[in-house]
Motif scaffolding. Structure first.
Motif, PDB file in Angstrom:
ATOM      1  N   CYS A   1       0.798  -1.108   0.016  1.00 44.64           N
ATOM      2  CA  CYS A   1      -0.119  -0.176   0.108  1.00 44.64           C
ATOM      3  C   CYS A   1       0.915   1.253   0.030  1.00 44.64           C
ATOM      4  O   CYS A   1       1.638   1.341   0.638  1.00 44.64           O
ATOM      5  N   ALA A   2       0.621   2.211  -0.770  1.00 46.03           N
ATOM      6  CA  ALA A   2       1.395   3.288  -1.011  1.00 46.03           C
ATOM      7  C   ALA A   2       0.759   4.354  -1.872  1.00 46.03           C
ATOM      8  O   ALA A   2      -0.196   4.293  -2.737  1.00 46.03           O
ATOM      9  N   PRO A   3       1.005   5.665  -1.358  1.00 42.49           N
ATOM     10  CA  PRO A   3       0.163   6.796  -2.195  1.00 42.49           C
ATOM     11  C   PRO A   3       0.495   6.682  -3.732  1.00 42.49           C
ATOM     12  O   PRO A   3      -0.255   7.091  -4.668  1.00 42.49           O
ATOM     13  N   GLU A   4       1.653   6.422  -4.178  1.00 37.49           N
ATOM     14  CA  GLU A   4       2.190   6.292  -5.606  1.00 37.49           C
ATOM     15  C   GLU A   4       1.447   5.211  -6.101  1.00 37.49           C
ATOM     16  O   GLU A   4       0.650   5.222  -7.291  1.00 37.49           O
TER      17      GLU A   4
ATOM     18  N   LEU B   1      -5.476   5.219 -10.351  1.00 35.09           N
ATOM     19  CA  LEU B   1      -6.282   6.429 -11.064  1.00 35.09           C
ATOM     20  C   LEU B   1      -5.891   6.562 -12.324  1.00 35.09           C
ATOM     21  O   LEU B   1      -6.957   6.996 -13.206  1.00 35.09           O
ATOM     22  N   ARG B   2      -4.569   6.391 -12.844  1.00 39.11           N
ATOM     23  CA  ARG B   2      -4.460   6.477 -14.021  1.00 39.11           C
ATOM     24  C   ARG B   2      -4.926   5.425 -15.057  1.00 39.11           C
ATOM     25  O   ARG B   2      -5.336   5.548 -16.028  1.00 39.11           O
ATOM     26  N   MET B   3      -4.909   4.340 -14.235  1.00 48.07           N
ATOM     27  CA  MET B   3      -5.741   3.187 -15.016  1.00 48.07           C
ATOM     28  C   MET B   3      -6.972   3.254 -15.400  1.00 48.07           C
ATOM     29  O   MET B   3      -7.380   2.586 -16.094  1.00 48.07           O
ATOM     30  N   ASN B   4      -7.567   4.159 -14.564  1.00 51.85           N
ATOM     31  CA  ASN B   4      -9.148   4.532 -14.820  1.00 51.85           C
ATOM     32  C   ASN B   4      -9.336   5.142 -16.181  1.00 51.85           C
ATOM     33  O   ASN B   4     -10.366   4.782 -16.866  1.00 51.85           O
ATOM     34  N   ALA B   5      -8.087   5.692 -16.897  1.00 51.65           N
ATOM     35  CA  ALA B   5      -8.308   6.131 -18.187  1.00 51.65           C
ATOM     36  C   ALA B   5      -8.585   4.791 -19.192  1.00 51.65           C
ATOM     37  O   ALA B   5      -8.982   5.118 -20.213  1.00 51.65           O
ATOM     38  N   PHE B   6      -8.331   3.679 -18.755  1.00 51.36           N
ATOM     39  CA  PHE B   6      -8.460   2.535 -19.608  1.00 51.36           C
ATOM     40  C   PHE B   6      -9.740   1.757 -19.310  1.00 51.36           C
ATOM     41  O   PHE B   6      -9.734   0.768 -19.630  1.00 51.36           O
ATOM     42  N   GLY B   7     -10.543   2.403 -18.357  1.00 57.23           N
ATOM     43  CA  GLY B   7     -11.867   1.880 -17.938  1.00 57.23           C
ATOM     44  C   GLY B   7     -12.021   0.764 -16.830  1.00 57.23           C
ATOM     45  O   GLY B   7     -12.671  -0.015 -16.636  1.00 57.23           O
ATOM     46  N   TYR B   8     -10.666   0.904 -15.963  1.00 60.64           N
ATOM     47  CA  TYR B   8     -10.633  -0.156 -14.897  1.00 60.64           C
ATOM     48  C   TYR B   8     -11.830   0.235 -13.451  1.00 60.64           C
ATOM     49  O   TYR B   8     -11.912  -0.755 -12.660  1.00 60.64           O
TER      50      TYR B   8
END
Length: 222
Positions: free
Chosen positions: A160-163, A169-176
Motif C-alpha cells: 500500500c502506498a500513495p504512488e 487512478l491513471r489506469m481508470n483512463a483505460f476503464g478499470y
C-alpha cells in the motif's frame, strides 16, 4: 471510411469543390495537425467532407453517422449498435479512438483534405471520454497527462502506498474503475499484468519502472 467508394451526393459535391479549388488556384483551407490530438476545427472539416457534419445520417450505403463508420470498423473500437444512432459524444469518442489506433488512414476524406498524422496517430493509447469531449465543443485538445516520476520502489501484491493510488487512478483512463485505495490487491495485479502484456514487458505482476512508464506513455491494456 474503408472501402467507401460510393459516397453521398453531398459528399461528392464537397470533394468536387475541393479539387476544383486547387485546380483553379483558389485558396483551400487545409487543417494543420495540433500538437496532441487533432483540433476541433480539423475534426469539423473531416465531418463536413464525410457526412456534411450530420451525426444521424444513414443513406443506406453501409456507412453511418458523422464520421461514416462502417459496422466492422465501429465495432473494432468498441462501438455497439449503429453509429448514426449513437450520441454525438459517443461518435466523437470512437473517432478519436480509431485515430489513435490507425491515424487518418481509415478516412478517404482525410487524404482529400491533406490531413497529416500527428504524434497521437497510431499511438495505440485508448482515450477516455474526457479526452474526446473537446471535439464538438470549443475546448482545446486536452494536454497529455503528466507522468509522475518513478518512485524507485517495485510494488507487489499486498503493498500500500500513495504512488499506487496514482497508478490506479491513471489506469481508470483505460476503464478499470479503481477507487484509488492505494493498495495492491487482485484488481491492481490484473491491471498490471494486462498492461505488461500489451507492452511486451515481462508479465511478472510486479509494478516496476517499465510498467510504471507504460501506464502513462505505453499501449492501452484493453
Amino acid at each position: 471510411m474503408d472501402r467507401h467508394w460510393a459516397g453521398t451526393a453531398k459528399r461528392l459535391v464537397v470533394r468536387f469543390l475541393l479539387v476544383a479549388g486547387v485546380a483553379l488556384g483558389l485558396p483551400v483551407a487545409l487543417s494543420v495537425p495540433a500538437a496532441g490530438d487533432p483540433s476541433p476545427d480539423t475534426w469539423a472539416k473531416l465531418r463536413m467532407c464525410e457526412s456534411t457534419d450530420r451525426y444521424t445520417v444513414n443513406t443506406g450505403n453501409g456507412y453511418y453517422g458523422a464520421y461514416q463508420f462502417d459496422l466492422p470498423t465501429w465495432r473494432s473500437v468498441g462501438g455497439t449498435g449503429r453509429p448514426d444512432q449513437a450520441t454525438r459524444a459517443e461518435q466523437d469518442y470512437r473517432a478519436l479512438y480509431l485515430y489513435r489506433m490507425r491515424g487518418w488512414q481509415p478516412w478517404e476524406c482525410a487524404g482529400m483534405l491533406g490531413l497529416v498524422n500527428d504524434r497521437d496517430a497510431r499511438s495505440k493509447v485508448k482515450p477516455s471520454y474526457s479526452d474526446s469531449a473537446y471535439i464538438s465543443g470549443s475546448k482545446p485538445a486536452p494536454a497529455k497527462p503528466v507522468k509522475p516520476a518513478w518512485p524507485g520502489v517495485v510494488y507487489a501484491y499486498g503493498d500500500c502506498a500513495p504512488e499506487l493510488r496514482a497508478f490506479q487512478l491513471r489506469m481508470n483512463a483505460f476503464g478499470y474503475g479503481f477507487q484509488g485505495t492505494g493498495c495492491y490487491y487482485e484488481k491492481t495485479r490484473k491491471a498490471v499484468l494486462e498492461l505488461q502484456r500489451a507492452n511486451g514487458i515481462n508479465d511478472s505482476g510486479r509494478l516496476g519502472p517499465k510498467t510504471w512508464k507504460a501506464a502513462w506513455s505505453g499501449k492501452a491494456p484493453r
